[in-house]
Structures are given as structure tokens and as C-alpha cells.
Design a protein around this motif. Structure first.
Motif, short mmCIF file in Angstrom:
data_model
loop_
_atom_site.label_atom_id
_atom_site.label_comp_id
_atom_site.label_asym_id
_atom_site.label_seq_id
_atom_site.Cartn_x
_atom_site.Cartn_y
_atom_site.Cartn_z
N ALA A 28 0.71 -1.39 -0.14
CA ALA A 28 -0.22 -0.10 -0.25
C ALA A 28 0.75 1.16 -0.15
CB ALA A 28 -0.85 0.24 1.18
N HIS A 29 0.52 2.10 -1.06
CA HIS A 29 1.17 3.09 -0.81
C HIS A 29 0.13 4.41 -0.69
CE1 HIS A 29 4.46 2.50 -4.03
NE2 HIS A 29 4.43 1.54 -3.07
N ASN A 30 0.08 4.60 0.71
CA ASN A 30 -1.06 5.46 1.39
C ASN A 30 -0.71 6.52 1.81
OD1 ASN A 30 -2.80 3.28 0.94
ND2 ASN A 30 -2.87 2.35 2.85
N CYS A 31 0.29 7.27 1.53
CA CYS A 31 0.78 8.60 2.03
C CYS A 31 1.20 9.52 0.85
CB CYS A 31 1.90 8.44 2.97
SG CYS A 31 1.12 7.88 4.64
N VAL A 32 1.26 10.80 0.78
CA VAL A 32 1.27 11.54 -0.44
C VAL A 32 2.24 12.47 -0.15
CG1 VAL A 32 0.29 13.32 -2.05
CG2 VAL A 32 -1.02 11.50 -1.21
N TRP A 33 3.34 12.62 -1.24
CA TRP A 33 4.41 13.64 -1.20
C TRP A 33 4.29 14.47 -2.31
CZ3 TRP A 33 9.21 10.04 -0.54
CH2 TRP A 33 9.43 9.49 -1.75
N ILE A 34 4.80 15.53 -2.33
CA ILE A 34 4.77 16.40 -3.69
C ILE A 34 6.23 16.48 -4.11
CG2 ILE A 34 4.78 18.52 -2.27
CD1 ILE A 34 3.52 20.12 -4.73
N HIS A 35 6.32 16.31 -5.43
CA HIS A 35 7.85 16.44 -5.93
C HIS A 35 7.69 17.59 -7.06
CE1 HIS A 35 11.94 15.22 -6.97
NE2 HIS A 35 11.53 15.51 -8.20
N GLU A 36 8.55 18.52 -7.07
CA GLU A 36 8.11 19.54 -8.20
C GLU A 36 6.62 19.87 -7.87
OE1 GLU A 36 10.51 18.20 -11.70
OE2 GLU A 36 11.99 19.56 -10.92
N SER A 37 5.92 19.69 -9.21
CA SER A 37 4.65 19.98 -8.98
C SER A 37 3.59 19.02 -9.18
CB SER A 37 4.31 20.97 -10.37
OG SER A 37 4.88 22.20 -10.24
N ILE A 38 4.28 17.65 -8.87
CA ILE A 38 3.29 16.57 -9.02
C ILE A 38 3.35 15.71 -7.48
CG2 ILE A 38 3.14 14.19 -10.28
CD1 ILE A 38 5.16 15.45 -12.28
N PHE A 39 2.05 15.45 -7.39
CA PHE A 39 1.61 14.62 -6.26
C PHE A 39 1.66 13.24 -6.43
CE2 PHE A 39 -0.13 18.92 -5.95
CZ PHE A 39 0.11 19.35 -4.59
N TYR A 40 2.39 12.18 -5.67
CA TYR A 40 2.48 11.00 -5.71
C TYR A 40 2.10 10.18 -4.41
CZ TYR A 40 5.82 11.94 -9.60
OH TYR A 40 6.43 12.67 -10.71
N ASP A 41 1.48 9.25 -4.70
CA ASP A 41 1.15 8.18 -3.53
C ASP A 41 2.54 7.74 -3.30
OD1 ASP A 41 1.28 6.10 -5.14
OD2 ASP A 41 -0.62 5.69 -5.33
N GLN A 42 2.85 7.22 -2.01
CA GLN A 42 4.11 6.72 -1.73
C GLN A 42 3.85 5.85 -0.44
OE1 GLN A 42 6.98 5.29 -2.46
NE2 GLN A 42 7.41 7.10 -3.51
N LEU A 43 4.98 4.95 -0.26
CA LEU A 43 5.13 3.94 1.09
C LEU A 43 5.04 4.98 2.21
CD1 LEU A 43 7.45 1.44 -0.07
CD2 LEU A 43 5.07 0.99 0.62
N CYS A 44 4.34 4.88 3.27
CA CYS A 44 4.37 5.83 4.37
C CYS A 44 5.62 5.95 5.11
CB CYS A 44 3.31 5.75 5.18
SG CYS A 44 1.44 6.02 4.15
N ASN A 45 6.57 4.88 4.97
CA ASN A 45 7.58 4.65 5.85
C ASN A 45 8.86 4.99 5.20
OD1 ASN A 45 7.76 2.35 4.21
ND2 ASN A 45 8.02 0.83 6.12
N VAL A 46 8.84 5.69 4.03
CA VAL A 46 9.86 6.23 3.37
C VAL A 46 10.16 7.45 4.07
CG1 VAL A 46 10.88 7.15 1.28
CG2 VAL A 46 9.40 4.82 1.38
N SER A 47 11.48 7.71 4.01
CA SER A 47 12.02 9.04 4.65
C SER A 47 12.02 10.08 3.81
CB SER A 47 13.48 8.99 5.08
OG SER A 47 13.24 8.13 6.35
N SER A 48 11.46 11.43 4.13
CA SER A 48 11.37 12.43 3.43
C SER A 48 11.40 13.80 3.88
CB SER A 48 10.12 12.33 2.26
OG SER A 48 9.91 13.40 1.60
N LEU A 49 11.45 14.66 3.32
CA LEU A 49 11.30 16.27 3.92
C LEU A 49 9.64 16.36 3.84
CD1 LEU A 49 13.70 18.50 2.10
CD2 LEU A 49 13.90 17.50 4.43
N SER A 50 9.19 17.26 4.61
CA SER A 50 7.79 17.51 4.66
C SER A 50 7.30 19.05 4.82
CB SER A 50 7.16 16.92 5.84
OG SER A 50 7.85 17.43 7.10
N ILE A 51 5.93 19.38 4.74
CA ILE A 51 5.95 20.65 4.74
C ILE A 51 4.90 20.90 5.82
CG2 ILE A 51 4.78 22.78 3.71
CD1 ILE A 51 5.55 21.31 0.71
N CYS A 52 5.31 21.60 6.89
CA CYS A 52 4.39 22.06 7.84
C CYS A 52 3.64 23.24 7.63
CB CYS A 52 5.27 22.16 9.48
SG CYS A 52 6.11 20.70 9.99
N GLU A 53 2.43 23.38 8.06
CA GLU A 53 1.69 24.58 7.92
C GLU A 53 1.10 25.16 9.37
OE1 GLU A 53 -1.70 24.38 5.19
OE2 GLU A 53 -2.24 26.47 5.52
#
Ligand code: CA
Length: 200
Positions: free
Chosen positions: A170-195
């Protein structure tokens, strides 16, 4: 000739001359009992009014400073319209990114409008080597994508591009890369955006 001068009295034991006021018509500045209380009461009123005014000034100053402090974003956060955004976050999983934002009094990014989407696309496009978790996830495969507050993505705002493979993980979490939104494995490490909302 001597009336205005105190009478020289006897010398005391140390040889100093003692002045005798008792036999002369010299008045000393003694306040009457009534006068003393009248002055005291006046001063009490003045002190009370002064303290009252001082308290009001302090309260107004504190309120103004508080408003000024909350109407700007903290250092390292980017201001856009009524929100503050933080992109310099740790590389970690979606869940830990979410907790990191919560600890900062914020939440993972929620895109509410096309204007906010455009702003975010500009920000992440300047960092093409990174992806950023946003506050979009789903509880199960093929379930609806939901923001952290439980709401769904506004229609026609953007699409989530699938990266799921034949492995059926399951790829149940979303990240944005440049201008595209991708579903992704939730336990992969990435930066994030807090608001967080900018208080007015
Ligand atoms: Ca938002």
C-alpha cells in the motif's frame, strides 16, 4: 536687636551652647491633625490613580506586543497569505513528519485553494532534489484521500499520481515532488511541509 535671635542658654556638659526656643515666640511647622489626614488622603488618591493608569498602560502594551508577535511567522517559516510554512524539516517517515509538525504547533500541509497550490508548487520546484510529505493520506487502498482534518481534496485542485507496483504494497501517503503529487509508502524518509495559521 536680639529679638530675632534665639536666646543663648547655658553651656551643656560638652561645652555646646543650647538654644532655648521655649521662651520665644517662634512657631514650628506642625500640621494639624485634620491637615495631615487631608494631605494623606489626597496623596492616596493620586497614588491610586497613577497605579491605575500604569496598569492600563502595561496591559495595552502587552496586548500590542502580543498581537505583533502572533501576526508574523517564526524564523525559518515562510509567510503566505494567512499561513506560515516550514519546509526545512527532518528526513523521516510520514507519521514522524506529522508528529514533528504537531510538536511545532502546526500540521502537515493542507492545500485549500489554487492560490495556495501555486505558492507550494513554486516553493518545492526550487528544491528539485527533494520530495515533501503533505497532510494527505488514506486508511486503505483505493479509499478516499483525506486531509488531516478528515476532509477530502477539493475537486479539480490536483490529482494524485500512483506509484504502486505489482508488489501490492500500500502506498497510502502523499508527497509532492516539483509540481506532481505521488502516493508513496508511508515509511519512506522524506522532507515535509508544516503549515500553521497566521493569527491576526
Ligand atoms: Ca492550507
Amino acid at each position: 536687636m536680639m529679638d530675632n535671635q534665639p536666646q543663648l542658654g547655658n553651656l551643656d556638659e560638652d561645652g555646646y551652647t543650647q538654644l532655648d526656643f521655649s521662651s520665644r515666640n517662634i512657631t514650628r511647622p506642625v500640621l494639624s491633625k485634620k491637615g495631615f489626614y487631608a494631605i494623606s488622603l489626597r496623596w492616596r488618591v493620586i497614588i491610586a490613580v497613577t497605579l491605575g493608569v500604569l496598569c492600563v498602560v502595561i496591559l495595552v502594551t502587552a496586548a500590542v506586543l502580543s498581537t505583533m508577535a502572533s501576526s508574523s511567522c517564526p524564523p525559518s517559516w515562510i509567510t503566505h497569505e494567512n499561513s506560515c510554512y516550514l519546509l526545512s524539516t527532518p528526513l523521516t517517515s510520514w507519521n514522524k513528519s506529522r508528529n514533528h509538525c504537531l510538536k511545532l504547533g502546526s500540521h502537515l500541509l493542507k492545500i485549500d485553494s489554487s492560490g495556495e497550490l501555486k505558492f507550494i508548487e513554486e516553493q518545492v520546484s526550487s528544491q528539485p532534489y527533494h520530495s515533501f510529505w503533505i497532510g494527505l493520506s488514506r486508511h486503505q487502498d483505493n479509499g478516499p484521500w483525506l486531509w488531516e482534518d478528515g476532509s477530502e481534496v477539493s475537486p479539480n485542485l490536483f490529482q494524485v499520481t500512483s506509484t504502486e507496483t505489482q508488489e501490492k504494497i500500500a502506498h497510502n501517503c502523499v508527497w509532492i515532488h516539483e509540481s506532481i503529487f505521488y502516493d508513496q509508502l508511508c515509511n519512506v524518509s522524506s522532507l515535509s511541509i508544516c503549515e500553521k495559521r497566521l493569527s491576526k
